[in-house]
Design an enzyme around this catalytic site. Structure first.
Site, PDB file in Angstrom:
ATOM      1  N   ASN A   2       1.097  -1.227  -0.049  1.00 20.26           N
ATOM      2  CA  ASN A   2      -0.191   0.103   0.108  1.00 20.26           C
ATOM      3  C   ASN A   2       0.881   1.090  -0.018  1.00 20.26           C
ATOM      4  O   ASN A   2       1.406   1.477   1.093  1.00 20.26           O
ATOM      5  CB  ASN A   2      -0.837  -0.134   1.155  1.00 20.26           C
TER       6      ASN A   2
ATOM      7  N   LYS B  89       0.069   4.431  -0.211  1.00 27.92           N
ATOM      8  CA  LYS B  89      -0.441   5.348   0.613  1.00 27.92           C
ATOM      9  C   LYS B  89      -0.287   6.447  -0.472  1.00 27.92           C
ATOM     10  O   LYS B  89      -0.333   6.540  -1.676  1.00 27.92           O
ATOM     11  CB  LYS B  89      -0.071   5.611   1.974  1.00 27.92           C
TER      12      LYS B  89
ATOM     13  N   HIS C 105      -9.433   0.910   4.856  1.00 29.14           N
ATOM     14  CA  HIS C 105      -8.130   0.988   5.543  1.00 29.14           C
ATOM     15  C   HIS C 105      -8.391   1.945   6.781  1.00 29.14           C
ATOM     16  O   HIS C 105      -9.078   3.064   6.754  1.00 29.14           O
ATOM     17  CB  HIS C 105      -7.394   1.794   4.680  1.00 29.14           C
TER      18      HIS C 105
ATOM     19  N   GLU D  56      -7.010   4.555   8.033  1.00 24.97           N
ATOM     20  CA  GLU D  56      -6.530   6.000   7.881  1.00 24.97           C
ATOM     21  C   GLU D  56      -7.885   6.526   7.039  1.00 24.97           C
ATOM     22  O   GLU D  56      -8.230   7.909   7.365  1.00 24.97           O
ATOM     23  CB  GLU D  56      -5.373   5.989   6.682  1.00 24.97           C
TER      24      GLU D  56
ATOM     25  N   GLU E 188      -4.987  -4.857  10.513  1.00 27.74           N
ATOM     26  CA  GLU E 188      -4.050  -3.892  10.641  1.00 27.74           C
ATOM     27  C   GLU E 188      -4.362  -3.166  12.011  1.00 27.74           C
ATOM     28  O   GLU E 188      -5.302  -2.456  12.020  1.00 27.74           O
ATOM     29  CB  GLU E 188      -4.168  -3.023   9.507  1.00 27.74           C
TER      30      GLU E 188
ATOM     31  N   GLY F  10       2.897   2.344  10.918  1.00 24.34           N
ATOM     32  CA  GLY F  10       3.787   3.468  10.776  1.00 24.34           C
ATOM     33  C   GLY F  10       4.410   3.908  11.952  1.00 24.34           C
ATOM     34  O   GLY F  10       4.925   5.050  12.163  1.00 24.34           O
TER      35      GLY F  10
ATOM     36  N   SER G  87       3.754  -1.922  10.392  1.00 25.89           N
ATOM     37  CA  SER G  87       5.251  -2.123  10.594  1.00 25.89           C
ATOM     38  C   SER G  87       5.796  -3.405  10.373  1.00 25.89           C
ATOM     39  O   SER G  87       6.745  -3.868  10.826  1.00 25.89           O
ATOM     40  CB  SER G  87       5.473  -1.671  12.086  1.00 25.89           C
TER      41      SER G  87
END
Ligand code: 13P
Length: 250
Positions: free
Chosen positions: A9, A11, A96, A98, A168, A174, A213
């Site tokens: 991904n 992003k 996702h 985010e 996730e 991150g 990560s």
């Protein structure tokens, strides 16, 4: 046998030129990727047609990072599943964290998006996961259970067979903090058990990816777990060396 999948991904990273170079680098190194591992890359919308040309015939599959919850019309700034299918795009990341966090992506919207993607023969990669507070208060099973039931239980078995799930944990994205392989396995097994409530034995055929990560140093330990079928990779997918090394971690 479930498919082993390593998906990148990207992003909101890279411009078109950089994205094309990364895709070229990966396509040129496919002989290093084990033949039973499927590589998927999810560049930004602006890169999709250029990257599609680069990876054609390489064995790398193309994914989008999102699609609209409407099929067409006056929705300025949105990109429909039909537009993605015309690239062509084979996969689409949906839900996702985010997007759930910053763009009001609700399970209700995801029901529409997943149906639209499937109607265009695009395989959804549905992301689920808990934040730190939900983990620490023990609410994580309720949160993840609802993300699975509210969205995926609306599907027929034929539709479900086309879906990939990605676990996730938000606190691991991150941040450099990875879930331990035991923490991840516990949730992957829970997701599979939840899916089996509605889909029975089909749950054993669904690929469930770990994201958060994930890097060459920890991928092997994660991918060795019984219910972890690969990874959804963020930062490490932007470096060809790391992404290829992760694909070799089975
Ligand atoms: P990182 O690998 O950068 O933690 O991102 C994971 C992710 O969100 C993939 O979708």
């Amino acid at each position: 046998m479930r498919k082993k999948i390593v998906a990148g991904n990207w992003k909101m990273n890279t411009n078109v030129k950089e994205g094309v170079e990364l895709a070229k680098a990966l396509a040129g190194r496919m002989s290093e990727v084990p033949s039973d591992v499927k590589l998927i890359i999810a560049p930004p919308f602006t890169h999709l047609t250029s990257v599609a040309d680069i990876i054609k015939g390489s064995g790398i599959a193309l994914s989008a990072q999102n699609c609209a919850d409407q099929s067409k019309g006056a929705y300025t700034g949105e990109v429909s599943a039909a537009m993605l299918a015309s690239v062509p795009v084979e996969f689409c990341i949906l839900g996702h964290s985010e997007r759930r966090q910053y763009y009001e992506e609700t399970n209700e919207k995801l029901v529409k998006k997943i149906a639209l993607a499937l109607s265009e023969n695009i395989n959804p990669i549905l992301c689920v996961g808990e934040n730190l507070e939900e983990r620490e208060s023990g609410k994580l099973f309720d949160v993840i259970g609802a993300e699975i039931r509210d969205v995926l239980f609306t599907l027929s078995p034929e539709q479900m067979a086309k879906v990939i799930v990605a676990y996730e944990p938000i606190w691991a994205i991150g941040t450099g903090k990875t879930a331990t392989s035991d923490q991840a396995e516990e949730i992957h097994a829970f997701i599979r058990k939840t899916l089996s409530e509605k889909f029975g034995a089909l749950a054993d055929e669904i690929s469930i990816l770990y994201g958060g990560s994930c890097k060459p140093a920890n991928a092997k330990e994660l991918f060795a777990m019984k219910d972890i079928d690969g990874g959804l990779i963020g930062g490490a997918a932007l470096k060809a060396d790391d992404f290829i090394a992760i694909s070799q971690s089975y």
